[in-house]
Design an enzyme around this catalytic site. Structure first.
Site, PDB file in Angstrom:
ATOM      1  N   ASP A 112      24.146 -24.956   5.880  1.00 33.00           N
ATOM      2  CA  ASP A 112      24.815 -26.248   5.977  1.00 33.00           C
ATOM      3  C   ASP A 112      26.206 -25.998   6.560  1.00 33.00           C
ATOM      4  OD1 ASP A 112      25.498 -28.978   5.505  1.00 33.00           O
ATOM      5  OD2 ASP A 112      24.114 -28.977   3.804  1.00 33.00           O
ATOM      6  N   ASP A 138      26.710 -31.166   8.934  1.00 36.22           N
ATOM      7  CA  ASP A 138      27.126 -32.296   8.115  1.00 36.22           C
ATOM      8  C   ASP A 138      27.907 -33.323   8.942  1.00 36.22           C
ATOM      9  OD1 ASP A 138      27.246 -33.068   5.197  1.00 36.22           O
ATOM     10  OD2 ASP A 138      29.389 -33.121   5.631  1.00 36.22           O
ATOM     11  N   GLU A 175      23.264 -33.932  11.240  1.00 34.60           N
ATOM     12  CA  GLU A 175      23.260 -35.115  10.377  1.00 34.60           C
ATOM     13  C   GLU A 175      24.106 -36.153  11.097  1.00 34.60           C
ATOM     14  OE1 GLU A 175      24.277 -36.728   5.904  1.00 34.60           O
ATOM     15  OE2 GLU A 175      25.744 -35.611   7.060  1.00 34.60           O
ATOM     16  N   HIS A 201      19.444 -34.722  -0.896  1.00 34.00           N
ATOM     17  CA  HIS A 201      20.371 -34.649  -2.031  1.00 34.00           C
ATOM     18  C   HIS A 201      21.310 -35.852  -2.116  1.00 34.00           C
ATOM     19  CE1 HIS A 201      22.660 -33.429   1.394  1.00 34.00           C
ATOM     20  NE2 HIS A 201      23.778 -33.442   0.690  1.00 34.00           N
ATOM     21  N   ASP A 202      21.267 -36.740  -1.130  1.00 36.69           N
ATOM     22  CA  ASP A 202      22.130 -37.936  -1.140  1.00 36.69           C
ATOM     23  C   ASP A 202      21.336 -39.211  -1.406  1.00 36.69           C
ATOM     24  OD1 ASP A 202      24.367 -36.420  -0.359  1.00 36.69           O
ATOM     25  OD2 ASP A 202      23.979 -36.759   1.774  1.00 36.69           O
TER      26      ASP A 202
HETATM   27  O1  TEU Z   1      26.653 -36.963   3.819  1.00 33.75           O
HETATM   28  C1  TEU Z   1      27.215 -37.853   4.715  1.00 33.75           C
HETATM   29  C2  TEU Z   1      26.597 -39.178   4.762  1.00 33.75           C
HETATM   30  O2  TEU Z   1      25.863 -39.508   5.638  1.00 33.75           O
HETATM   31  C3  TEU Z   1      26.986 -40.133   3.709  1.00 33.75           C
HETATM   32  O3  TEU Z   1      26.745 -41.440   4.174  1.00 33.75           O
HETATM   33  C4  TEU Z   1      26.171 -39.809   2.540  1.00 33.75           C
HETATM   34  O4  TEU Z   1      24.912 -40.418   2.672  1.00 33.75           O
HETATM   35  C5  TEU Z   1      26.845 -40.166   1.281  1.00 33.75           C
HETATM   36  O5  TEU Z   1      26.005 -39.713   0.295  1.00 33.75           O
HETATM   37  C6  TEU Z   1      27.176 -41.619   1.110  1.00 33.75           C
HETATM   38  O6  TEU Z   1      26.196 -42.309   0.403  1.00 33.75           O
HETATM   39  C7  TEU Z   1      27.052 -35.646   3.924  1.00 33.75           C
HETATM   40  C8  TEU Z   1      26.450 -34.816   2.811  1.00 33.75           C
HETATM   41  O7  TEU Z   1      25.058 -34.826   2.933  1.00 33.75           O
HETATM   42  C9  TEU Z   1      26.939 -35.349   1.499  1.00 33.75           C
HETATM   43  O8  TEU Z   1      26.347 -34.712   0.403  1.00 33.75           O
HETATM   44  C10 TEU Z   1      28.443 -35.159   1.473  1.00 33.75           C
HETATM   45  O9  TEU Z   1      28.964 -35.732   0.297  1.00 33.75           O
HETATM   46  C11 TEU Z   1      29.109 -35.788   2.683  1.00 33.75           C
HETATM   47  O10 TEU Z   1      28.450 -35.495   3.903  1.00 33.75           O
HETATM   48  C12 TEU Z   1      30.509 -35.261   2.822  1.00 33.75           C
HETATM   49  O11 TEU Z   1      30.483 -33.924   3.221  1.00 33.75           O
END
Ligand code: TEU
Ligand code: CA
Length: 554
Positions: free
Chosen positions: A98, A200, A255, A327-328
């Protein structure tokens, strides 16, 4: 269309904190991952996407990095990392890191310097602006984790930009020294032998020079479009490709929040020399009642329309990732299927069928292969995630929305749903740890766990294993052309894949009611490639709740 290993691969995402604890401190770690590589080998995945394992104060569980060339204390040492990488490679599994470089931690040495004075050599590594006055930030932008996207810094009486938490200051990619630092660090990892990067929020690295107020969205203005798909993002990715990526046989996935299919053709075009594939969110982004917070489900017709235009717009031009959760996001079976005891297994298999038969590189998020579900949170104290905790404060404790209205949205969408420990066996703490885990284990681990499922040939686990095997045996699953049938059905997701004379028919029920369906003439006599129920497939059939089957006409 070019044939490449990363188009044919299946990726498994590991969120290390919740995967496996090897030393009984309640936190998953690298040795824990190494100890479960045989499990992943048995499942058959080709690539691991490893969520961040770098040194971090853990304001956002490792997405706030204070040293990119060191390992987080809780996760182990660099020697543990090297051992894990070697053990994975021995099993033919690649590891994709990542790469979190839109921002660093505020504890990173560069930011510690940057905030010291206006003429510090690192000042320009981050994004500093004067406020409108001492109490008013430069503009109305909100951070993804509540509050303003600007933090006032006493030392120099200016504000720095943080699109995420205030402990995640955004890097200034317009500074060539920043890019050089990032590229050097990437090269360092590539030389170590890692197999790629998941980048990310890479669509957010380039910001416009002008930073006007954004359109109001909840309490704050949106930084989009000023910080998303910004003016130089493609230039910087091409530079990254030229200086680093093109030198290695690695996989890159961006992403890319708020990417369109048009933009994806540039980010991940067959010949654009940026990234291999995008990871986009159109099918999981439901505009909420309170920002992203909602308990509403997307109608199936909308979901199909979104999945379908990604399939057809990118065909032969660019490459996409396939996922229901990560994970989000909440757990796939709870969100898109039905996690009641009656339908959990069938609907988890149905969702897997629907996704793995599409074009793109499939991602399995840890525990998805077991049909793990959302967690029954009881109170706001149960949350560990900065986003959920801050959202509750911003919307409820401020008195804007009542607890009763907001709670179902949080239950439905909290990122912590996906972050409870992997359920390994019917043992205390699901076999994840011998201690108290950092976040509670889902009480349903007695029924849903890896040990039981690897022993049961009819489990969700074995179904995923079979889907992975099929992808390896049948190029049509990777390269075939997609066509949607029954576009207006709110119950069935039906599509075909075609490669020369060969055809697949994929039928998936997204409802708890039986419904009728007529097998198209051209699939008369086709064989069944995989199915989650026993059936005969001829003429008019009754599709059972959450049934899924794939017919193959060779
Ligand atoms: O997530 C970024 C993102 O797309 C956000 O919209 C994300 O879905 C967030 O959970 C809001 O609901 C990335 C990572 O996957 C996330 O875990 C991190 O917290 C974020 O970047 C910041 O690095
Ligand atoms: Ca541990």
């Amino acid at each position: 269309m070019k044939q490449t290993w990363w188009k044919e691969a299946v990726v498994y995402q590991i969120y290390p904190r919740s995967f496996m604890d090897s030393n009984g401190d309640g936190i998953g770690d690298l040795k824990g991952i190494t100890s479960r590589l045989d499990y992943l080998k048995y499942l058959g995945v080709d690539v691991i996407w490893l969520s961040p394992i770098y040194k971090s104060p853990n304001d956002d569980n490792g997405y706030d990095i204070s040293d990119y060339r060191d390992i987080m204390d809780e996760f182990g040492t660099m020697a543990d990392f090297d051992e894990m990488l070697a053990q994975a490679h021995e099993r033919g599994i690649r590891i994709v890191m990542d790469l979190v470089v839109n921002h660093t931690s505020d504890e990173h040495a560069m930011f510690v310097e940057s905030r010291k004075s206006k003429d510090n050599p690192y000042r320009d590594y981050y994004i500093w602006r004067e406020g409108k006055d001492a109490n008013t930030p430069p503009n109305n932008w909100g951070s993804c984790f509540s509050g303003s996207a600007w933090e006032y810094d006493e030392a120099t009486q200016m504000y720095y930009l943080h699109l995420f938490s205030k402990k995640q200051p955004d890097l200034n990619w317009d500074n060539p020294k920043v890019r050089e630092r990032v590229f050097d660090m990437m090269t360092w990892w590539c030389e170590k032998g890692i197999d790629g990067f998941r980048m990310d929020v890479i669509s957010m690295i380039s910001k416009t020079e002008e930073m006007p107020d954004g359109e109001l969205n909840g309490f704050y203005g949106s930084p989009n479009p000023y910080c998303v798909n910004g003016p130089n993002v493609h230039k910087y990715l091409q530079e990254m490709n030229e200086k680093v990526l093109s030198k290695y046989d690695i996989m890159t996935v961006g992403e890319t929040p708020d990417v369109t299919t048009e933009l994806a053709k540039q980010y991940a075009g067959e010949d654009t020399h940026e990234l291999n594939m995008v990871f986009q969110f159109e099918h999981v982004d439901v505009a909420g009642k309170y920002g992203k917070w909602t308990d509403e489900k997307m109608p199936l017709t909308t979901l199909k329309e979104i999945m379908s235009h990604w399939q057809t717009d990118l065909y032969g031009k660019a490459w996409n990732s396939l996922f229901w959760d990560n994970h989000d996001q909440p757990r796939a079976v709870s969100r898109f299927g039905n996690d009641s005891p009656e339908y959990r297994i069938a609907s988890a298999k149905m969702l897997a069928t629907c996704l793995h038969m599409l074009q793109g590189t499939p991602y399995i998020y840890q525990g998805e292969e077991l049909g793990m579900t959302n967690y029954p949170f009881q109170s706001p104290d149960d949350f560990r995630d900065i986003e959920s905790i801050n959202a509750y404060k911003e919307w409820c404790e401020s008195g804007t929305v009542s607890h009763d209205l907001f709670w179902p949205c949080l239950l439905e969408k909290s990122r912590d749903n996906a972050r409870t420990p992997v359920q390994w066996e019917d043992a205390p703490q699901a076999g994840f740890t011998t201690n108290t885990p950092w976040i509670a284990v889902n009480p349903n681990y007695k029924e849903i766990n890896a040990k039981a499922e690897t022993a049961d040939p009819n489990s969700v686990f074995h179904y995923y294993k079979k889907l992975i095997e099929l992808r390896k045996a049948h190029p049509i699953i990777v390269y075939g052309k997609y066509e949607l049938l029954l576009k207006d059905s709110e119950e069935l997701f039906v599509y075909t894949r075609t490669m020369g004379e060969e055809k697949l028919l994929v039928v998936c029920s997204f409802t708890d009611k039986p419904c009728s369906f007529t097998i198209p003439e051209e699939f008369a006599g086709a064989s069944c490639m995989i199915a989650n129920m026993e059936h005969t497939y001829q003429g008019e059939v009754v599709v059972q709740p959450y049934e899924a089957f794939v017919l193959h006409k060779a």
